[in-house]
Design an enzyme around this catalytic site. Structure first.
Site, PDB file in Angstrom:
ATOM      1  N   GLU A 121      33.437  52.622  46.638  1.00  0.00           N
ATOM      2  CA  GLU A 121      32.458  53.562  47.593  1.00  0.00           C
ATOM      3  C   GLU A 121      32.499  53.383  49.131  1.00  0.00           C
ATOM      4  OE1 GLU A 121      28.333  53.714  45.923  1.00  0.00           O
ATOM      5  OE2 GLU A 121      27.911  55.169  47.372  1.00  0.00           O
TER       6      GLU A 121
ATOM      7  N   ARG B 157      33.558  41.147  36.160  1.00  0.00           N
ATOM      8  CA  ARG B 157      33.700  40.871  37.668  1.00  0.00           C
ATOM      9  C   ARG B 157      33.616  39.346  38.196  1.00  0.00           C
ATOM     10  NH1 ARG B 157      30.321  45.085  39.908  1.00  0.00           N
ATOM     11  NH2 ARG B 157      29.837  43.740  41.661  1.00  0.00           N
TER      12      ARG B 157
ATOM     13  N   LYS C 271      27.784  44.658  47.532  1.00  0.00           N
ATOM     14  CA  LYS C 271      27.379  45.168  48.650  1.00  0.00           C
ATOM     15  C   LYS C 271      25.740  45.113  49.245  1.00  0.00           C
ATOM     16  CE  LYS C 271      30.447  48.280  47.835  1.00  0.00           C
ATOM     17  NZ  LYS C 271      31.266  49.520  47.651  1.00  0.00           N
TER      18      LYS C 271
HETATM   19  P1  ATP Z   1      29.180  46.106  44.622  1.00  0.00           P
HETATM   20  O1  ATP Z   1      28.374  45.664  43.121  1.00  0.00           O
HETATM   21  O2  ATP Z   1      29.454  44.805  45.365  1.00  0.00           O
HETATM   22  O3  ATP Z   1      28.374  46.939  45.494  1.00  0.00           O
HETATM   23  P2  ATP Z   1      30.598  48.101  43.575  1.00  0.00           P
HETATM   24  O4  ATP Z   1      31.301  47.977  42.248  1.00  0.00           O
HETATM   25  O5  ATP Z   1      29.357  49.088  43.725  1.00  0.00           O
HETATM   26  O6  ATP Z   1      30.458  46.773  44.006  1.00  0.00           O
HETATM   27  P3  ATP Z   1      32.627  49.842  44.468  1.00  0.00           P
HETATM   28  O7  ATP Z   1      33.005  50.257  45.910  1.00  0.00           O
HETATM   29  O8  ATP Z   1      31.890  50.816  43.354  1.00  0.00           O
HETATM   30  O9  ATP Z   1      31.707  48.594  44.510  1.00  0.00           O
HETATM   31  O10 ATP Z   1      33.659  49.073  43.797  1.00  0.00           O
HETATM   32  C1  ATP Z   1      35.068  49.429  43.760  1.00  0.00           C
HETATM   33  C2  ATP Z   1      35.910  48.847  42.568  1.00  0.00           C
HETATM   34  O11 ATP Z   1      35.950  47.099  42.730  1.00  0.00           O
HETATM   35  C3  ATP Z   1      35.116  49.098  41.307  1.00  0.00           C
HETATM   36  O12 ATP Z   1      36.224  49.563  40.280  1.00  0.00           O
HETATM   37  C4  ATP Z   1      34.395  47.713  41.025  1.00  0.00           C
HETATM   38  O13 ATP Z   1      34.096  47.726  39.488  1.00  0.00           O
HETATM   39  C5  ATP Z   1      35.485  46.858  41.443  1.00  0.00           C
HETATM   40  N1  ATP Z   1      34.546  45.575  42.102  1.00  0.00           N
HETATM   41  C6  ATP Z   1      33.568  45.529  42.483  1.00  0.00           C
HETATM   42  N2  ATP Z   1      32.933  44.216  42.937  1.00  0.00           N
HETATM   43  C7  ATP Z   1      33.749  43.637  41.943  1.00  0.00           C
HETATM   44  C8  ATP Z   1      33.835  42.216  41.639  1.00  0.00           C
HETATM   45  N3  ATP Z   1      32.908  41.283  41.785  1.00  0.00           N
HETATM   46  N4  ATP Z   1      34.808  41.975  40.779  1.00  0.00           N
HETATM   47  C9  ATP Z   1      35.795  42.640  40.332  1.00  0.00           C
HETATM   48  N5  ATP Z   1      35.813  43.909  40.582  1.00  0.00           N
HETATM   49  C10 ATP Z   1      34.787  44.335  41.560  1.00  0.00           C
HETATM   50 MG    MG Z   2      30.128  50.769  42.374  1.00  0.00          MG
END
Ligand code: ATP
Ligand code: MG
Length: 556
Positions: A35, A261, A271
């Site tokens: 995102e 994660r 984020k």
């Molecule tokens: P955050 O929790 O940091 O806001 P998010 O999942 O909302 O992360 P996205 O931009 O939606 O952020 O993430 C893109 C991809 O990266 C998704 O498939 C998500 O599952 C993966 N991702 C995000 N954080 C992690 C992490 N700590 N470890 C592994 N994969 C991750």
């Molecule tokens: Mg997300």
């Protein structure tokens, strides 16, 4: 990517192997779906390496798709930084960049289809009421009073929502699934909400925006994704993912698989929390070298290969775990130990005067750029009667354990001669300002033949020829291993996470240093030129990572 980066194996790859063998799929298509509401962090690197790595190894494709359904929180700057970070990590996505917003028309069509099938309805419960009707983990929910509105009326209401005739928050489109389901996400989840917001891709075209759970599965299907990989918090949502795909007319059915994660000690990887650090000015932006963002690691001199290696070492499982910072640091140290050119810098300089060296002479010494990698060649380092050495490399007296410069004792100057200290000057506070010594001119690249035994090797730069530098030493941002558990970041911030040394001296060859390309500053650690801040009178270096003690001792 080097041959040495061998194929990893993990439960997801085993599933893919089985799917290819059984003929369920003939090729593999993955996607990385960030995102655009922040910079990518090291957790995303895990997901990127997994998705793109699979596509590479199975000769499949991996899309980059911006999951852009929250226009208020998203920004084109984040789109750009994410694209840059993925490329920097060494990956190429298949075709054009994709956006979920490209599919808004199609998604709208699928929503209409659900309404027509009696599987979605417009609901006017306000937020408090909706919460009450939803029930809890232990109590079932109740049906919304709007659940039995006719298909015709729902179609008309949804059209009104789309046409801007409903206010923000006035109503939502919900799927009609099961208010008593033990999976909360199946209790008539929201599919669309009204948002009068400008979108970075679609402008003001839409005032209704689809929810993540509705958008994601359909975008995967539209793109022909075979294996949709995401983190464990979406495990329950898989039911909704499958429900949507089963109930609309779409042929391809991707399957979602979840992995754990990445959590890293002394770091937050969300984020939302990283954004708090930026907004509260606890760091200087998303690319502050103390942040766990890819942009920050890059600015600090980490290499793409070291981050890829890290994601390989931590593996992919379904188990929750927290990785020690040391695992990450080992990856970059090993890389830089093998690959970073050496240079000399003095962080806390005192003068060293060689009294038997001709005062007006400057010798151009040829020094190896790397102790074992001959391909890195040599460079010229000027040597003269006045040098700088580290204040901590000299003592008037010391016991045998101190392998540096002591009065009446000899040391080797790295890449140059053996010297013997004779006396020193001090300021009124008793701090040494200048050390005097003599040098043995027969010791360039040779052991002394007069029986002197140098106690060790110290680094130096020529006083006149050296360049001024500011050196920024970074340490972990938090004092506690699990900062995410803290209410208030201010109380657990490590006050010494950035130490700025403004009076450092570096060898003149570093005028050609390239930002982000780390050097080993002999005996001090790895450092690279900052890629952002510039000062007219000095070079600015960031510490990538310290030297391991054992390396500091064996370095020569
Ligand atoms: P955050 O929790 O940091 O806001 P998010 O999942 O909302 O992360 P996205 O931009 O939606 O952020 O993430 C893109 C991809 O990266 C998704 O498939 C998500 O599952 C993966 N991702 C995000 N954080 C992690 C992490 N700590 N470890 C592994 N994969 C991750
Ligand atoms: Mg997300």
């Amino acid at each position: 990517m080097s041959e040495a980066e061998k194929r990893p194996t993990n439960f997801i790859r085993q599933i893919i192997d089985a799917d290819l063998e059984s003929g369920k799929h003939s090729s593999v298509q993955t996607r990385f779906p960030p995102e655009p509401n922040g910079f990518l962090h090291i957790g995303h690197a895990k997901s990127i390496c997994l998705n793109f790595g699979i596509a590479q190894d199975y000769k499949g494709l991996c899309n980059l798709r911006f999951d852009d359904t929250n226009p208020e929180k998203e920004d084109i700057d984040f789109v750009n930084s994410i694209e840059e970070d993925v490329k920097w990590l060494g990956f190429e996505w298949s075709g054009e960049t994709h956006y979920s917003s490209q599919y808004f028309d199609k998604l709208h069509g699928f929503a209409v289809e659900l309404i027509e099938k009696g599987l979605a309805y417009v609901c006017f419960l306000n937020a408090d009421e909706a919460r009450e009707y939803r029930g809890t983990l232990t109590a079932p929910g109740k049906n919304s009073p709007y659940r039995d509105t006719s298909v015709e009326e729902n179609l008309a209401l949804f059209a009104k929502m789309k046409n801007g005739e409903c206010k923000d928050g006035e109503c939502v489109l919900r799927a009609k699934i099961d208010m008593t389901s033990s999976f909360m996400c199946l209790r008539d989840p929201i599919l669309y909400r009204v948002r009068f917001a400008h979108h970075h891709q679609t402008g003001n075209e839409w005032c209704i925006y689809p929810m993540y759970d509705f958008t994601h599965c359909l975008s995967d299907a539209i793109e022909g994704i075979t294996h949709s990989l995401c983190t464990l918090e979406f495990q329950d949502n898989r039911r909704l993912y499958d429900w949507v795909l089963e109930n609309v007319s779409i042929e391809v059915t991707p399957h979602q698989y979840e992995f754990s994660r990445l959590n890293l000690e002394y770091t937050v990887l969300s984020k939302r929390k990283l954004q708090m650090l930026v907004e509260e000015n606890l760091v200087n932006g998303w690319d502050d070298p103390r942040m766990p963002t890819i942009a920050a690691f890059r600015r600090r001199g980490y290499t793409p290969g070291s981050l890829r290696e890290f994601t390989k070492r931590i593996g992919v499982t379904k188990m929750d775990n927290t990785v020690e910072i040391g695992v990450l640091e080992a990856c970059i140290r090993e890389d830089l130990n093998d690959n970073a050119p050496r240079a000399m810098a003095v962080l806390d300089p005192i003068k060293l005067v060689i009294e038997n060296y001709p005062a007006d002479q400057v010798e151009q010494l040829t020094v190896k750029n790397h102790p074992s990698d001959e391909t890195q060649g040599t460079r010229i380092v000027p040597f003269a009667a006045e040098l700088y050495i580290e204040a901590e490399d000299f003592r008037e007296e010391a016991n045998k354990k101190y392998k540096r410069l002591v009065i009446d004792k000899a040391v080797r100057l790295r890449g140059a001669y053996v010297i013997t200290a004779t006396r020193c000057d001090k300021d009124s506070d008793g701090n040494v300002t200048t050390v005097y010594c003599t040098y043995n001119e027969d010791t360039l690249g040779k052991n002394p033949t007069d029986g002197t035994k140098p106690k060790g090797v110290i680094h130096w730069v020529a006083a006149q020829q050296s360049l001024d530098a500011e050196v920024r030493l970074y340490d972990r941002l938090f004092n506690v291993a699990n900062p995410a558990a803290e209410e208030d970041f201010n109380s657990v911030i490590n006050e010494d996470s950035l130490i700025t040394i403004s009076g450092a001296k570096v060898e003149p060859s570093l005028v050609n240093a390239k930002p982000e390309h780390a050097f080993q500053f002999e005996r001090l650690g790895y450092f690279c030129l900052d890629n952002k801040d510039v000062k007219s009178d000095k070079l600015i270096f960031n510490r990538t990572v310290g030297l391991r003690d054992t390396w500091a001792k064996t370095a020569n």
